[in-house]
Structures are given as C-alpha cells and as structure tokens.
Design an enzyme around this catalytic site. Sequence first.
Site, short mmCIF file in Angstrom:
data_model
loop_
_atom_site.label_atom_id
_atom_site.label_comp_id
_atom_site.label_asym_id
_atom_site.label_seq_id
_atom_site.Cartn_x
_atom_site.Cartn_y
_atom_site.Cartn_z
CB CYS A 122 20.84 -39.10 1.25
SG CYS A 122 19.59 -37.82 1.75
CG ASN A 140 3.47 5.16 12.35
OD1 ASN A 140 4.62 4.52 11.56
ND2 ASN A 140 2.58 5.07 11.34
CB CYS A 179 4.75 -36.74 -9.44
SG CYS A 179 5.62 -36.24 -7.87
CB CYS A 222 4.53 5.03 7.97
SG CYS A 222 3.67 5.17 6.60
CB CYS A 243 5.76 -43.24 -3.99
SG CYS A 243 6.58 -42.64 -5.49
CG ASN A 261 -0.36 0.70 2.36
OD1 ASN A 261 -0.13 1.63 2.79
ND2 ASN A 261 0.46 -0.40 3.23
CB CYS A 281 11.73 -36.56 -4.90
SG CYS A 281 11.31 -38.27 -5.62
#
Lengths: 452, 474
Positions: free
Chosen positions: B423, B136, B349, B139, B346, B77, B352
């Site tokens: 790993c 404040n 897909c 800002c 699993c 904003n 990994c």
Amino acid sequence: MSERVPFPEQVSAAPEVVERFGDLHPPFDRQAAVPEANRCLYCFDAPCTIACPTHIDVPSFIKKIASGNLSGSARTILDANILGASCSRACPVEVLCEGACVMHRYNKQPIQIARLQRFAMDTLYESGAPLPFEPGPETGLSVALIGAGPASLACAAELRRRGIRADLYDAHPLPGGLNTYGIAEYKLPLVESLREIEMLSQLGVEFHFETKVDAAGLAELERTHDAVFLGIGLGAIHQLGVAGEQLAGVTNALDLIAGYKSGALTTVPKRVVVVGAGNTAIDAAIASVRLGAREVHILYRRGQEQMSAFAFEYEHAKHEGVKFLWHVQPTGIRGDGAVKGLELTRLAATEDGSIVPEKDSAFVLEADLIVLSIGQATHADFLSGPSSGFGKIQLERGRIVIDRATGQTSQPKFFAGGDCTNGGREVVDAVADGKRAGIGIAGWLGVQHVKV
Amino acid sequence: MSKSKPTLASTFCGIECLNPFWLASAPPTNCGEQIMRAFDAGWGGAVWKTIGEPITNVSSRYSSIDWEGRRMMGFNNIELISDRPIEVNLQEIAEVKRRYPKHVVIASLMVESKRESWHDIVQRAEDAGADGLELNFGCPHGMSERGMGSAVGQVPEYCEQITGWVKEKARTPVIVKLTPNISDIRVPARAAKRGGADALSAINTINSITGIDLDTFQPSPNVDGKSSHGGYCGPAVKPIALNMVQQIQADTASMLPLSGIGGIGSWRDAAEFILLGCSTVQVCTAAMHYGYRIVEDMQDGLLNWMAEKGFATIEDFRGLSLPNVREWKQLNLNYQIVARIHEDLCIGCQLCYTACWDGAHQCIHLDRTSPAPDTTLTPGMVEAESARRISTTPIPKLDAGTSGRTNAITPLERIPRVDEHHCVGCNLCSLVCPVENCITMERIDKDLPFESWEERVAKGLITSGTGEVMSTNT
C-alpha cells in the site's frame, strides 16, 4: 409470417379487474428514478447480480438510468433476462437482488432495483423501439419447445439469437404460461406479460397454440427437430380427497387467478376459504378480497413457521385482511349442490414432529367458495413411459432430472427447465433455466461460437 | 481561551462589520429593496451590483451543471453589470444607508478606462454613502470586450494605473476584485497593491461553457440558438478559489485584507476561507439558489463552531491554516500511511478493491476465504467466475437454512484485504468507500525524522539536476 393480431390486442381487461388490481408498487417517474439510480453504489461483482438467477448486471443497468442512457439500460436487462419486464414486477426481489443489496448493512433501504428495472423496460416499450437484438444468421437447425412459459421463451430467445429455429407448442391460446395466466394482476397484468412476449416474437419465434403434445407427438417432434426443450411446467393442483369435493363452489387457486385475469371471473361470493399457505394461496386469497369477498380465510395444516409463502407475502395478505387458521385439516365439504362449509379438525404437533388430529376438535367453517392451493402434481410421466419412442427420460419424484449448467436430460437430444425440473419456483428461475438450456442446446449443436 | 460568547463582528480594511457575510456584487444586490431584505435576513454587508453606464442584457443569461440529481453544482452567467441608471442606484444606496447605517454597503464600480470617469464615479458613490468601493476588474464576459472588467484585471499595468486613479479621489477603502482568468493571480494582486488598494476580493467568475444540448447541439445559456462564454461559479469553483486565496495571502507583495469569494454556501465554506486569511466572505450562487435566508445558518453555524473551538472573534482563527500550505518540495517524505479496512463497518461493496486495481496501485485483494492467498486473480476473472454461479430463488420450504439468511453481517469473502506492504498510502480507497470511517489511513512511519525533497537535495542525497519539482503553484 402471416398477418396476425398482436398478443396484447387479443385480450381486453375487465374494467372491474383493472379498477381493483391497481399496481402493488407504483412505477417510478424520471424525477424519482434518477436520484434512486444515483443512490446505487455500483458495487464491484455486485451481490444483487449474483443473487439474480439470470445474473442481470444490475449496477450497470442502474448506472445507465442515472446517465440517461435508457435504451442501453433496457438492453443490459434484456441481454441477461429476455423477460426483464415481467421479472421486474413478479420477482420476489425481497429475497433476491434487493435482499442482497449491501445497503442493508449500512442501515439503509436497499436500492429499489425492481422499480428501476421496470422504469427502464417501460421506457423501452413506450419509445416504440424494437427489441434491441436481432436473430442470428440462420443455421438451418431447429428446436421444438414444449410449453410457451418463461423457460421456453427464454430458451427460444437464446436459440434465435444464435440463428436456430424455435418452434413453441402450447396447449393455451396465448403464450406466457404462468406469466400470462398465473401471477396476481396487481403484480403483473396479463397485457404486460403479452406485451413483452409480443416483442420477443420479433426474433422470429414460431408459436403453435392450442396444441397438446403427448408421447407420440413428442416422438414426432424429436424426429423433425435437432433438439427438444421441455418447458412443460407442472400439472393440476392436488385434490383434498374428501367428500363433497365435486360440489359447485370448489375450485383451485390457478383457475381462480386465470379466471379473473382473463376477465371470465369478476366477482366471488361472500365467504372464501383458501386451503394451503404457499405464495399462490396468498395470491388467491388476496384476489378473493379484491373481488368482493367479505371474509377470506387461509387454512394450513402446519404452523406459520412452516408455510412456504415468503414472509413479505404473508404480511401483505394480513394487510389486505386475510385471516389465517393454522393447524387445521379439512375432513369434508358440506353442501347441497353448492358448497356451504368446510369440515375441519384441529391438529396437534407430536414430539416426533408429525401432526395428529386432536380429539373432538371437529368444527365447520362456513364458506361459499373453497379454493384449493395445496401444491401441483407433475405431469412428466409420459416422458418415461414404456410407449415413448425416444427412450426413458430420467425423472425424480415426477421432476425431470437435468444437468443444471446446460439443462440437458438423460436423453442427450432432450433439454428441460423451469417448474417441471425444480418442482415449482419463481418466474426468474424458469427464465434462468431456459437461458442456460438455450446456450446449452446451441453448444450441443455446435453453434456456441455465434456472436450474440 | 475565552469562554465568553463569540462574536462575528469584525473590521475589514477599516470598515466595521456586523458579521463577515456579504452578498457579492451580482443579481441578489441589484437594487435597494433587495439589499434591505437581505439585511433583514442577517447579511452583514452587500456589494452593490456593479454600477456603470446601464447595459442591455440578453435572455437567457444563466446555465448550470447538475450532479447526480443535485441542482446547480456549478453555475454560469452571461449577465452584465447593472441595467439600471447610475443615478437610481446611487439614490437607493443613500436610502439603504439611511435606514441601515450599521450594515456595510460597498459600491462595485466599472467605467471606461479614463481618469475623469473614475474620479467622477468614485465621488458620486461616496457622496451617496457607500462604505467602500470595489473595482470590478474581473467580469469575464461582455464588459471585457469593451475594454473593462477582466480586460483590465488581466493587464497588471492597467490594474495598477486605474487603482491609482481611484485612490487619488477615494476617501473610503478601495477593494480590487480580481479575475481568476489569468495564469498567476498574484500578478494583478501585486499590481493592485502597488496602485494603493486597501484590500482585495477574489475570485470573480471563471470563463466557462457549461454544456451543449445533445438534441439541438446548442450551447447554454441559449440566446436564440447561440451562446457565449460565461462566468462560472457555485460549489464547483470553491477549490480553485481557495487555492487563489492562499496564493495571495502567502505572497508578501500581494497580501492585503481579503474578501473571499467562490462557491461559499455555508458556514463551513466561510470558515475555510477565513482560515486561509480572508476577513470577510462574499456569497452569490447559494443566495441565488436558496434565497437570503441561508445566512441564518451561516451565522449560527460559524458561531457554534467558534464557541466549540474557543475562538472569540474572526481574528482569532483568521489565517491559521496558511502555515500548513507548503510547496511540494517542503513536504515530509518520511510520512507513511496505509489503508486499513474495518471489517465491522465494511458492507462489501468492493469499490475500494476495483478502485485500487484500476485507479491506483493494486494493493487490495479479495482472498480472505481462499485457502492460500491467490493474488493472481484479476478483477475480471473474479467477476466472470461469480457470474457462472447458479443462483436460485430461495423458497423457505424447499431450501432449509436459506430462509433465515441475514443481511446484517458482511460475508468475509466480500471484505477486501489491504496488502499493507505494498500500500502506497495514496488514500483513494478511503475516498471511494461509501461508509464513513470504514477505511482509515493509519500512520506506520517508523520514527524517521522529517525529511523533505528540499532537504534531501541540500544534503546532496539527490542531485538537484533531477530535482526540479513540478508544482502548479510555483
């Protein structure tokens, strides 16, 4: 090229047909397509891509929808499958890409690949952009393609992208073969098929319509071209071989479908009987329901488990109100000038697996229209006849034998693909065959290294 | 632990709170009517949108980042402080306090950097009935160009001095709201503490440009074709806010009661801020997105979680996670984990696999069905190979055996294999895996004692010359 009327403008849909054959699967809008595209996992070496006979890079085109790269998405589809729009509507995706989606194993609905593909293709057409490919630099080579169905069109696209001239010959007045004349209108409207082929013609494909090629004609084409592609499909639908088959009111599924799609047929009588239980029979039965029949039966010699229609097609037919009669065989057609009914005998399965008529089981099913859908004959015999000037092309049970990877027949200059080689499969199989043959022909002609 | 019903009531720097959920100083707290509706919805407190000399705003003022179909993952904003006269705001504060005496109303203040101006506004805000004051100093847009807001928060001396002026006059607790647009949040925090602040709140919005329109080349929010840097907030900033909250709470020179701000939209977010030491939380973007009603689940969810964990009050779990945040050099180098793929979950897909190859350490392979493990195939080769396969549409009648093919079980060839010896336990595969609990990280350290970098240096195992560890937090 001389001025010609674009293919889609050469037909006008009958209003009754447009009204009764609305989209089976409504199209996506952007608000629905983008979240669906984002649901795709973007699998590595994706099972959907492997399952697709043309190997469309599905995760890639879906990712491009998600990112707003819609022209890129359409190009990814067309690069693998030049009839990507038709296939997005006509493919039995339940047993292809969507059937292979890993989401099934996650207890989730598969990604709606077909609707996403259609979204990308529709967006391309609506944008008015040209086909995202250009013909390759002319090589001076030329190929004659017999038949202008999906196999030949796909083959022609590969040839043109490699700078090889493609002359298509078809007996019909419009291109597309079964794509244009044979797929249920609620799946693939005739104008949509033509719209896609119109785009393909931007590659400079030469069409020769209402041209029937016989053995002598083929020998001439062999002489004047560097290779010949046979995409001749299948022949006439089989006959029952019973009395009364010549009566008015006996037709076949392909004529019925082509009739209503072209607007020549806008209504059917009250009682329709379809003989046969394949996917085409289902299309004809559902068309009969939508064209106003009160009662539509499908008859089959064997049981539900042996029918060749896909399970989802069967469910769809039941949903539309089609009734099924299993284990019955037509023995005659009754009528006086016009069909009144079909004589049937019940069949029983024996222990050895054959089916035999049951004693005293004959009955008559009243009908005003009998639609035969009991398989198509082959019409490739002229290729191996003694009069053929190019030597015999090897056939097997009427089908042309090819090398699967290149489409090459036993005569090196001849290539083939589609229904005339596989006995009748899906549009996407024909496209894949044509594509492989196009690449195969180019390779055989020594132009495989042209960048496409 | 107590089995009695937990309570959200707490005390923050001496201010009694019905619950820790406050609305941050922003458009949702622009006027009395709004704040009373918010209190009716269940908010425990509200920081009144910054009171000062009324300003003029531009339009538009907001822009946002969408992510994968979800709206407003990040929000921006360029709206300034209250555009309403000070007097009107103060009258409405008095009215709200008269009707809602148990709810907390904090007056957010911003005036020019003059002692008299601050004395004046403090007195008037307190006379109106504010339970506390929030300065404040954060800002980042508009006001900073006028020497206010983050222009103060970014200079420790000003921060300390103005806090001091306020404290000279204030009878209620003084909260200093910090800007994140600074290299070390502890510097202004320490300054505020030196100035006598009773509490802090953090973070204010982060300077941002949310995006450019690719058709018009105009940045957003679009003000007649031009834009300006604005304040970024919403779910996207939570990790940044949590880090700054932890930095403040782990530093004795800055540590004060803290009201957490930054991407809080649910009870889970709130619990995380409290676990890092916050006493209350302030919410803005989520309320702007979904309305005041979100507080119902925030209260309900937090209470249910507290009951489950056996916490009776906010104080019971406030700051419990602080000891678990350390400097890198204090982490256990002997803790070793490896990825384990659970075959039964699993779905094939292979995200990994490609993530490990391209994004990590090449320890996941696709060789479950190869006769001898072939680890030489690169992902590119695997993909090219499968694209050459000829597939056809299975027709039940023509292809016996294919019609009944099932999607229920993942073929072994699609289930990747982790090479546990290689790993490194980086965790990437388990992060990309779309199936919950399909890839778990299993501990495999071999009973080695805790040993950190710091300890290794102390033992002389590593020369300290190479031991300078980069950490953005030090």
